[in-house]
Design an enzyme around this catalytic site. Sequence first.
Site, PDB file in Angstrom:
ATOM      1  N   LYS A 197     -70.433  19.284  24.422  1.00  0.00           N
ATOM      2  CA  LYS A 197     -69.705  18.445  25.367  1.00  0.00           C
ATOM      3  C   LYS A 197     -68.290  19.002  25.531  1.00  0.00           C
ATOM      4  CE  LYS A 197     -67.541  13.861  24.968  1.00  0.00           C
ATOM      5  NZ  LYS A 197     -67.626  12.579  24.229  1.00  0.00           N
ATOM      6  N   GLU A 231     -75.430   6.866  26.902  1.00  0.00           N
ATOM      7  CA  GLU A 231     -74.649   6.826  25.668  1.00  0.00           C
ATOM      8  C   GLU A 231     -73.870   5.522  25.637  1.00  0.00           C
ATOM      9  OE1 GLU A 231     -70.252   8.549  24.523  1.00  0.00           O
ATOM     10  OE2 GLU A 231     -71.583   9.834  25.687  1.00  0.00           O
TER      11      GLU A 231
END
Length: 210
Positions: free
Chosen positions: A132, A44
């Site tokens: 998340k 990411e």
Amino acid sequence: MPDLLDFPAALRARRLVAIVRGTDPEASFRTVMTLAESGIPLVEVSLSGADALGVLRRARAELGADVWLGAGTVLTAKDARAAADAGANLIVTPGLGAGVDEAVRLGLVVLGGVLTPTDVIAAEAAGVTALKIFPASAVGGPAYLKALQGPFPRTPFVPVGGVDAAAAEAYLALGAVAVGVGSPLIGDAADGGDLAALRARAAEFVKVTS
């Protein structure tokens, strides 16, 4: 481009998402490539880093279309569209909101930030692919993951925030599908630091998550 349905399987297979947030775009790009070369293909690039969209474009061109490449810290619909235009096929957010909604509308995979049971319910209703837990270290670490798994036993959780190698091992042992790791893995590499040291840390995390 990878199948949207393959992302949970990719998380379970790799069990690690590297988070790159740098002050030096060239160093950030080299960090992404070093991670991929070190066996950490789920990366990411945070939009809060310097020229993150440029880093994403370069990484996509180098890595090809058939890999997961995430844009992190996606907050708004504009962020989601810009990330997609730059080649991201994974959208990572710190919480729920317009960035999540637009990414889902665009058909992108979303790793959406949650903290509370209410967040989990809202995220699943919004079409988030995996959840998340952020900031995981601030709410009890592995013990909090275990508590959330009571009402949500089949939810794919990815703890993020303060995850070092020991914490990663603990989260995974409790059933997290993966962990997200920033500075304990990246160190200063994305700011121009030593890539050899990054490779050594990457090897440690690959060993823990394999």
